[in-house]
Design a protein around this motif. Structure first.
Motif: not given
Length: 320
Positions: A91, A94, A106, A120, A124, A127
């Motif tokens: 993370l 990221q 991610p 996530y 997002y 992923l």
């Protein structure tokens, strides 16, 4: 029967392959150079950091070097530099890449707490999920059940890429946006040919020296792969290396047909499940493109002898 329009059936009619490149293997090359040398001007690339590879080798990837390479290559879709076994570091990577202007996809791993998946999914729309910690199909399937349950409960439709997901069972069971596989090169790498049969939904295969297989599956090769399997077998026995491009093309087509089959049966979110072809050697993609071009020049003539090696494109020097 002329097969000038064979490649549209393959899904590479404009020679735009879906390719997964690992930064670890390609960090000394530019993406444009890789495909230019293969004679390809357009391509869809998903870049993986190669974290799993370096983890198994006991090596490391410098996040700044990875970021520089992504910037230099103007990559569009690229995966975060994940740290296997350390969800917090993953993370942090990221966020660090985002702070310098990148937008990595991610990654959520099998061993990680599901709070990271929640994060996530909430932040997002694209992923990756990876079941590489315990690759046993039953274990991975149960874990992915939990992952997709999370998605369904949130009533969202993110794009999910299955890292290293080549299992027919998993592709059938879960609505991935995309998956990747390196097994499309098994015909060249291991001398084993595996092809998907869209009529039965079954993968069949054997060693490429098994003449009986090519005889028994003549109609399958003819209908879905547009190849005279017996004649092709005879040519392989004469010169296996000389047919690497055709074997590569068959392997790639089999994987693409597998995704298309389940897309047609179940329907998928977005525009279906996309298969990304992964390999550590740039020449593999050259073989694929060469195989498609050679195949596009071949006429299917079941009663006449044809020597694949006569085609100039099969003798393409890739320059790698």
């Amino acid at each position: 029967m002329n097969r000038k329009h064979a490649t549209p059936f393959l899904g590479l009619e404009t020679m735009i392959p879906n390719v997964l490149l690992s930064y670890y293997y390609y960090k000394t090359k530019k993406i444009t150079e890789i495909f230019r040398d293969c004679g390809v001007s357009e391509y869809n690339v998903l870049v993986d950091s190669g974290a799993f590879t370096v983890y198994t080798l006991g090596k490391e990837i410098n996040i700044n070097d990875y970021a520089d390479w992504v910037f230099e290559n103007k990559a569009i879709n690229y995966v975060n530099l994940d740290a296997l076994g350390n969800a917090e570091e993953t993370l942090r990577n990221q966020k660090k890449l985002e702070e310098i202007g990148l937008n990595p996809i991610p990654v959520f791993h099998q061993s990680e707490d599901f709070k990271y998946l929640d994060y996530y999914l909430d932040n997002y729309g694209y992923l990756c999920i990876s079941g590489s910690v315990d690759s046993r199909q039953q274990v991975v399937s149960k874990w992915m059940d939990k992952c997709f349950d999370k998605i369904y409960c949130k009533n969202i439709t993110p794009k999910i890429h299955g890292l290293g997901i080549a299992s027919q069972h998993l592709i059938k069971r879960f609505p991935f946006y995309s998956v990747d596989s390196s097994s499309w090169k098994s015909g060249v790498r291991f001398g084993v040919i595996k092809i998907f049969n869209p009529d039965t939904g079954i993968i069949v295969g054997t060693n490429i020296t098994d003449r009986l297989f090519f005889e028994n599956e003549f109609e399958l090769f003819k209908k879905h792969y547009l190849i005279n399997s017996i004649e092709f077998y005879n040519n392989i026995m004469e010169d296996h290396i000389g047919h690497s491009d055709i074997l590569t093309m068959i392997g790639a087509k089999s994987h693409i047909l597998l995704c298309e089959y389940y897309n047609n049966i179940f329907g998928r979110v977005f525009d279906g499940t996309h298969m990304y072809l992964a390999d550590a050697r740039p020449s593999s993609y050259g073989y694929l493109i060469s195989g498609c071009r050679a195949f596009d020049e071949i006429e299917y003539k079941p009663n006449k002898q044809r020597d694949f090696r006569n085609h100039e494109s099969l003798q393409l020097e890739l320059g790698f």
